[in-house]
Design a protein around this motif. Structure first.
Motif, short mmCIF file in Angstrom:
data_model
loop_
_atom_site.label_atom_id
_atom_site.label_comp_id
_atom_site.label_asym_id
_atom_site.label_seq_id
_atom_site.Cartn_x
_atom_site.Cartn_y
_atom_site.Cartn_z
N ASP A 63 -1.64 0.25 12.48
CA ASP A 63 -0.56 1.17 12.83
C ASP A 63 -1.14 2.53 13.26
OD1 ASP A 63 1.57 2.88 12.96
OD2 ASP A 63 2.33 2.45 10.94
N PRO A 64 -0.92 2.92 14.52
CA PRO A 64 -1.49 4.19 14.99
C PRO A 64 -1.03 5.39 14.17
CG PRO A 64 -0.58 2.92 16.83
CD PRO A 64 -0.18 2.21 15.57
N ALA A 65 0.19 5.34 13.67
CA ALA A 65 0.71 6.47 12.89
C ALA A 65 -0.09 6.64 11.59
CB ALA A 65 2.19 6.25 12.57
N TYR A 66 -0.46 5.51 10.99
CA TYR A 66 -1.26 5.54 9.76
C TYR A 66 -2.60 6.20 10.04
CZ TYR A 66 -4.73 3.45 6.57
OH TYR A 66 -5.79 3.25 5.74
N ARG A 67 -3.22 5.78 11.14
CA ARG A 67 -4.54 6.32 11.46
C ARG A 67 -4.49 7.81 11.78
NH1 ARG A 67 -7.86 2.23 15.24
NH2 ARG A 67 -7.25 0.33 14.18
N GLU A 68 -3.44 8.17 12.48
CA GLU A 68 -3.31 9.57 12.86
C GLU A 68 -3.18 10.45 11.63
OE1 GLU A 68 -0.16 11.09 15.91
OE2 GLU A 68 -1.42 9.50 16.76
N ARG A 69 -2.40 9.97 10.67
CA ARG A 69 -2.20 10.73 9.44
C ARG A 69 -3.53 10.90 8.70
NH1 ARG A 69 1.51 9.02 4.37
NH2 ARG A 69 0.36 7.10 4.71
N ILE A 70 -4.32 9.84 8.65
CA ILE A 70 -5.59 9.93 7.94
C ILE A 70 -6.53 10.89 8.65
CG2 ILE A 70 -7.68 8.61 7.40
CD1 ILE A 70 -5.78 6.32 6.62
N LEU A 71 -6.57 10.80 9.96
CA LEU A 71 -7.43 11.72 10.71
C LEU A 71 -7.00 13.17 10.49
CD1 LEU A 71 -8.04 9.82 14.06
CD2 LEU A 71 -9.78 10.56 12.42
N ALA A 72 -5.67 13.38 10.44
CA ALA A 72 -5.16 14.74 10.22
C ALA A 72 -5.60 15.25 8.85
CB ALA A 72 -3.64 14.75 10.34
N TRP A 73 -5.57 14.36 7.86
CA TRP A 73 -6.03 14.75 6.52
C TRP A 73 -7.47 15.23 6.56
CZ3 TRP A 73 -3.77 9.97 3.58
CH2 TRP A 73 -2.55 10.31 3.01
N TYR A 74 -8.29 14.45 7.24
CA TYR A 74 -9.71 14.82 7.28
C TYR A 74 -9.89 16.18 7.94
CZ TYR A 74 -11.50 10.37 5.59
OH TYR A 74 -11.80 9.31 4.80
N ALA A 75 -9.18 16.40 9.03
CA ALA A 75 -9.32 17.65 9.77
C ALA A 75 -8.88 18.83 8.91
CB ALA A 75 -8.48 17.58 11.04
N GLU A 76 -7.81 18.61 8.17
CA GLU A 76 -7.20 19.68 7.41
C GLU A 76 -8.02 20.05 6.18
OE1 GLU A 76 -3.20 19.73 4.65
OE2 GLU A 76 -3.33 18.36 6.36
N ASN A 77 -8.60 19.03 5.53
CA ASN A 77 -9.18 19.28 4.22
C ASN A 77 -10.62 19.76 4.22
OD1 ASN A 77 -7.33 18.79 1.98
ND2 ASN A 77 -6.99 16.88 3.08
N SER A 78 -11.27 19.63 5.35
CA SER A 78 -12.69 19.94 5.32
C SER A 78 -12.95 21.41 5.02
CB SER A 78 -13.32 19.55 6.65
OG SER A 78 -12.60 20.16 7.70
N ALA A 79 -11.99 22.26 5.35
CA ALA A 79 -12.26 23.70 5.26
C ALA A 79 -11.78 24.34 3.97
CB ALA A 79 -11.64 24.41 6.45
N ARG A 80 -10.93 23.65 3.20
CA ARG A 80 -10.41 24.38 2.04
C ARG A 80 -10.92 23.84 0.70
NH1 ARG A 80 -4.59 21.69 2.68
NH2 ARG A 80 -5.07 20.19 1.06
N ALA A 81 -10.54 24.57 -0.34
CA ALA A 81 -10.99 24.18 -1.68
C ALA A 81 -10.46 22.79 -2.02
CB ALA A 81 -10.50 25.19 -2.70
N LEU A 82 -11.17 22.07 -2.88
CA LEU A 82 -10.74 20.73 -3.26
C LEU A 82 -9.37 20.79 -3.94
CD1 LEU A 82 -14.03 19.28 -4.80
CD2 LEU A 82 -13.05 18.80 -2.55
N PRO A 83 -8.43 19.96 -3.48
CA PRO A 83 -7.12 19.93 -4.14
C PRO A 83 -7.22 19.20 -5.48
CG PRO A 83 -7.24 18.27 -2.42
CD PRO A 83 -8.54 19.01 -2.38
#
Lengths: 263, 206
Positions: free
Chosen positions: A152-172
């Motif tokens: 599902d492309p939507a699933y993949r897109e969401r995961i990629l977005a997570w990676y992009a978003e989280n690399s720069a901030r403190a660990l949740p």
């Protein structure tokens, strides 16, 4: 899931009873059923799928609070005492004291800067082991409703977005992402995770290449027969894990444990 | 006071199962510490493989701790007995390194081959392998459990993967350990003698 509730209640009760001597730690465990799985990188030229046996997995990564309880009980794994063979000089470097994470490492954040040897010792003490890569990938292929959502492309897109978003901030803190269909959380968005067989992931599937140091050390994803070539998050994770040595620690690398289940 | 003491005892009993879950021996401990009271061996250096707590089963069926190799320099490699592509060269490289030593030096070193095939390379198969390759003393051809194989390979930096047909794709590496199990040198040169590696081995034996 229905069976999990009485167990959780029992767990809570035991935690209360034992609390003065042993603080309640350790993640909830969920059981994943056996299944046939197509990993992103095929196990061999003639084989595309792997059979995964039923196993249990921590629903969330091991936290600083969990790991603190471990090093209190097993002081040989405290920073400053751990042997150089087992962990590099940055092991738990962000903790305030050897047995106290302090303000820079909140209780609910995943523990990071832990080596493979340390992660393995933790899981062993918890009665488990590190998950094997295929088990991890099997768990991570699921979304909230499907055991394999990867097409599902939507699933993949969401995961990629997570990676992009989280690399720069403190660990949740752990446990803030949606549960997948098995009940597992935080597989994609939070940290990199050790697996038992991290060292073999990018080793060529052609045994004739063995022993040729150049081929073995430098064959990357391109040399492997990737089944799902554009599954970047998985390939990225495999590349990262393959680049590690067992004593390495990094600021974004933690783990969770797996457990055998009796069928 | 008595009530408090009883309560504490009760809590200690309740808490006990979680403590019992701890592994029996920490990996850093000397596995023989309990057996011999008289002079305790010097603590192992931080980089020593002998801290792994790994156990081996030799091709003659003898069981030993990896740490029992302490005392002599060791050349160690990982292989599997049914390997037909590179392992014969690996075995040859081990034999070549041994042949480069004089008899006195040969008696002071161990050559250790640990199988990656935890499942199938039992002592009987390894004995057959050792015999067909004429691997007498100072060779030790050994089997280890799957978890110990992973740990030893990780400590030696040997990457490997079992393939669907049961064979292994693996790095072929010879590692020199000093008398305390600390890696001193490694080589992936198989086709000819690695002079630098052999020089280091001889220097260690001196």
């Amino acid at each position: 899931m229905r069976a999990a509730r009485p167990l959780a209640a029992l767990g809570a009760l035991l935690a209360l009873l034992g609390s003065p001597a042993a603080p309640a730690t350790g993640a909830e465990r969920v059981t994943l059923p056996a299944g046939e799985f197509t990993p992103v990188v095929a196990p061999g030229p003639e084989q595309k799928t792997v059979a995964i046996g039923a196993f249990a997995l921590d629903a969330t990564p091991v936290t600083n609070a969990d790991y603190r309880a471990f090093v209190v009980r097993h002081p040989e794994w405290q920073r400053g005492r751990v042997a150089a063979l087992f962990a590099d000089s940055q092991y738990l470097a962000h903790w305030r004291r050897p047995a106290d994470p302090g303000p820079a490492a909140a209780d609910a954040q995943p523990v990071t800067r832990v080596s493979w040897f340390a992660a393995r010792a933790y899981c062993q003490a918890a009665g488990g082991r590190l998950p094997r890569w295929y088990e991890w990938e099997y768990a991570a292929a699921a979304d909230e409703t499907r055991r394999d959502a990867r097409a599902d492309p939507a699933y993949r897109e969401r995961i990629l977005a997570w990676y992009a978003e989280n690399s720069a901030r403190a660990l949740p803190p752990v446990g803030k992402t949606p549960r997948n269909v098995y009940g597992v959380m935080d597989l994609h968005a939070v940290i990199w995770e050790w697996v038992e067989d991290f060292g073999g992931l990018m080793v060529s599937g052609d045994s004739r290449n063995q022993g040729d140091p150049d081929k073995l050390q430098f064959c990357g994803a391109g040399a492997l027969s990737a089944e799902i070539r554009d599954d970047y998050p998985i390939l990225m994770r495999m590349a990262l894990l393959s680049s590690l040595e067992a004593s390495f620690t990094t600021a974004n690398l933690g783990f969770r444990c797996a457990y055998e289940v009796t069928p | 006071m008595k009530a408090v003491a009883a309560l504490l005892t009760g809590l200690a009993v309740l808490a006990a199962p979680s403590r019992a879950a701890a592994p029996a021996a920490p990996p850093a401990a000397d596995p023989h510490a309990a057996h011999h009271a008289a002079p305790a061996p010097a603590p192992l250096p931080g980089g020593s493989l002998y801290q792994l707590g790994a156990r081996l089963e030799a091709s003659d069926g003898t069981r030993l701790e990896l740490a029992a190799l302490r005392g002599r320099p060791v050349v160690v490699t990982m292989f599997y007995s049914t390997c037909t592509s590179v392992c014969p060269m690996l075995t040859l490289a081990m034999q070549r390194a041994l042949a480069a030593l004089d008899p006195g030096e040969q008696a002071a070193v161990r050559f250790v081959m640990v199988s990656l095939d935890a499942e199938r390379d039992d002592p009987a198969r390894l004995a057959e392998f050792a015999q067909s390759h004429h691997l007498g003393a100072p060779f030790l051809v050994a089997h280890a459990g799957a978890a110990d194989v992973r740990a030893i390979a990780a400590a030696l930096g040997i990457r490997y993967r079992q393939l669907p047909d049961g064979s292994f794709s693996h790095a072929s590496v010879l590692t020199l350990l000093d008398r305390d199990g600390v890696p001193l040198a490694r080589t992936q040169v198989l086709a000819a003698a690695d002079e630098a590696f052999i020089a280091k081995l001889r220097a260690t034996l001196r």
